[in-house]
Scaffold this active site. Structure first.
Site, PDB file in Angstrom:
ATOM      1  N   ASP A  11      -1.578  -8.361  -8.068  1.00 58.50           N
ATOM      2  CA  ASP A  11      -1.664  -6.960  -8.707  1.00 58.50           C
ATOM      3  C   ASP A  11      -1.639  -6.129  -7.255  1.00 58.50           C
ATOM      4  O   ASP A  11      -2.429  -5.837  -6.550  1.00 58.50           O
ATOM      5  CB  ASP A  11      -3.135  -6.941  -9.296  1.00 58.50           C
ATOM      6  CG  ASP A  11      -3.186  -5.625 -10.217  1.00 58.50           C
ATOM      7  OD1 ASP A  11      -2.113  -4.785 -10.342  1.00 58.50           O
ATOM      8  OD2 ASP A  11      -4.005  -5.530 -10.984  1.00 58.50           O
ATOM      9  N   ASP A 105       4.155  -4.151 -11.430  1.00 62.26           N
ATOM     10  CA  ASP A 105       3.376  -4.478 -10.312  1.00 62.26           C
ATOM     11  C   ASP A 105       2.332  -5.588 -10.631  1.00 62.26           C
ATOM     12  O   ASP A 105       1.262  -5.827  -9.644  1.00 62.26           O
ATOM     13  CB  ASP A 105       2.489  -3.199 -10.071  1.00 62.26           C
ATOM     14  CG  ASP A 105       1.372  -2.604 -11.214  1.00 62.26           C
ATOM     15  OD1 ASP A 105       1.936  -3.105 -12.203  1.00 62.26           O
ATOM     16  OD2 ASP A 105       0.775  -1.927 -10.907  1.00 62.26           O
ATOM     17  N   GLU A 106       2.539  -6.476 -11.360  1.00 65.76           N
ATOM     18  CA  GLU A 106       1.472  -7.605 -11.926  1.00 65.76           C
ATOM     19  C   GLU A 106       2.066  -8.839 -12.235  1.00 65.76           C
ATOM     20  O   GLU A 106       3.011  -8.648 -12.901  1.00 65.76           O
ATOM     21  CB  GLU A 106       0.453  -7.071 -12.885  1.00 65.76           C
ATOM     22  CG  GLU A 106      -0.621  -7.798 -12.933  1.00 65.76           C
ATOM     23  CD  GLU A 106      -1.613  -7.250 -14.129  1.00 65.76           C
ATOM     24  OE1 GLU A 106      -2.422  -7.753 -14.562  1.00 65.76           O
ATOM     25  OE2 GLU A 106      -1.286  -6.078 -14.749  1.00 65.76           O
TER      26      GLU A 106
END
Length: 465
Positions: A11, A105-106
């Site tokens: 993350d 983003d993860e």
């Protein structure tokens, strides 16, 4: 059950805000808030410096301004975020082909499916855990080197515990949950630590005296089902007892593509509403084409002045990615909705995605008919010596228009080079000239229509060596 904590959850830390700080040296170490800057805008991401003031994602932007008035408020640069995301996802693919992206983003990664798989299979639990730690640390270092950004990583034997680990690691850390320690790690945590437990579920559990994950496990499945319902109660019990055998699933396929806008002032004029629908349809198609897909079902979302939200949909004969077809269909759907009281939000989406297109001739015919009607009106007006009325589909003379500059937008000045917009108003625009590798740059103010100043692409990423 796995014998090695070979699932990792990555993350990125305050991703959008961190990208802005990496690209803009003058913002490093300072509160940065990215999101909608209008009166009804919401916070997308807040830097950790801004979070100390109580700012968080999904908060109304007006509230964020009250809590942290000295922050840099930026409208966001999606292209820059996507560029950085592609670098990060590429680094993940070097570790394993089995990646499950959750957002820009993860992502989850299964290391057993990649080049480290044989070594992990041959290693004992202790050796395997050390190898996973080494891989994760190398990954985090590579991300910093390639982007200047930091990431938090959790490693565990399940997706649930890897996610819990990355939350504990924030910001810029690494937590490995050893096999067999899952219940001990979960037990003291508050119930909100479990994914899917929001404020409403937390209140229902609190009224029953259940405040920690240990309380949930002790209560048992039957009591949780009675409190929360069959599906939710069973799911919460499984999480509380660390039971999670979900596999990492590669290339999660989007089921739809959509865009929407919230307006600062409710729209009441029908033609303005239709114009906004056309603009949304064009944006939706750009996203659709970026994925290499088409879609068969067009969806219109309307939130009216009283906050009532309506959706209407129409399924076409075949998939399409034609902006005219999608706009025409969305217009037909708008005719089914009463908008006389005003419209607060509009959205256009496409579902039932496919990998090919076959144009909807009826929608194309309607679009052509509108254009033909505009042409006929122009000819009739010309015959009597009158100017033609502006019709949709008819060419309009371009009127001079002042440029609009957004805070955070990348620009380039022909003499001063690359920079970004700090703000604009009353006919002026303020630009800070700096790049990711420079120090904090100087500030200059220009007329809003200065011919030497123009928008540019995203500021370059960190140079590669």
């Amino acid at each position: 059950m796995r014998t090695v904590p070979s699932i990792i959850h990555l993350d990125m830390d305050a991703f959008f805000a961190a990208v802005e700080q990496a690209a803009k040296p003058s913002l490093r170490g300072k509160p940065v808030i990215v999101g909608g800057l209008g009166g009804r805008g919401v916070v997308s991401t807040a830097s950790y410096e801004a979070r100390r003031f109580g700012v968080h994602s999904a908060m109304p932007m007006a509230q964020a301004r009250r809590l942290c008035p000295n922050a840099a408020f930026l409208s966001g640069r999606f292209d820059a975020y996507r560029q950085n995301s592609e670098i990060v996802m590429g680094l993940l693919r070097e570790r394993s082909p089995l990646i499950e992206p959750l957002s820009l983003d993860e992502a989850f990664v299964d290391l057993e499916a990649g080049p480290y798989g044989p070594a992990l299979a041959a290693a004992g639990p202790g050796e395997g855990a050390q190898l996973v730690l080494a891989v994760a640390e190398d990954l985090r270092a590579d991300i910093v080197e390639r982007t200047g950004l930091t990431a938090s990583v959790g490693a565990a034997g399940s997706k649930l515990m890897a996610k819990i680990g990355s939350e504990q690691a924030k910001p810029d850390g690494l937590v490995l949950v050893e096999i067999g320690s899952e219940r001990a790690v979960l037990s003291p945590m508050p119930v909100r630590a479990l994914p899917g437990i929001g404020p409403a579920t937390e209140q229902a559990l609190r009224r029953a005296g259940l405040t920690t994950v240990a309380d949930l496990a002790e209560a048992g499945e039957a009591e949780l089902v009675q409190l929360l319902g069959r599906a939710h109660g069973t799911g919460v019990y499984l999480m509380a007892t660390a039971q999670d055998d979900r596999p990492v699933v590669a290339d999660r396929d989007a089921k739809s593509v959509s865009v929407e806008d919230t307006f600062e002032v409710d729209l009441a004029d029908r033609e303005r509403i239709l114009h906004e629908i056309d603009q949304l349809a064009a944006r939706c198609v750009r996203r659709l084409r970026a994925t290499g897909r088409s879609g068969r079902t067009v969806v219109l979302k309307v939130r009216r002045f009283d906050f009532s939200t309506l959706t209407r949909s129409e399924t076409l004969r075949a998939p399409t990615d034609d902006p005219g077809v999608i706009a025409e269909t969305a217009r037909r759907l708008a005719a089914q909705v009463d908008t006389t009281g005003g419209v607060r939000l509009l959205g256009v989406g496409v579902a039932q995605l496919a990998d090919f297109t076959q144009e909807d001739l009826f929608a194309q015919a309607a679009q052509a008919a509108r254009a033909e009607a505009g042409a006929e009106a122009a000819e009739a007006a010309e015959a009597v010596g009158e100017p033609a009325a502006a019709e949709e589909g008819a060419a309009e003379p371009e009127a001079p228009e002042l440029r609009r500059w957004s805070p955070g937008q990348d620009v380039v000045h022909e003499e001063l080079g690359a920079g970004w917009v700090q703000g604009s108003g009353v006919g002026r625009v303020t630009v800070r000239f700096e790049t990711p590798e420079s120090g904090p740059g100087r500030i200059r103010t220009f007329p809003i229509d200065d011919p030497l100043l123009r928008p540019s692409g995203a500021l370059p990423l960190r140079p590669q060596v």
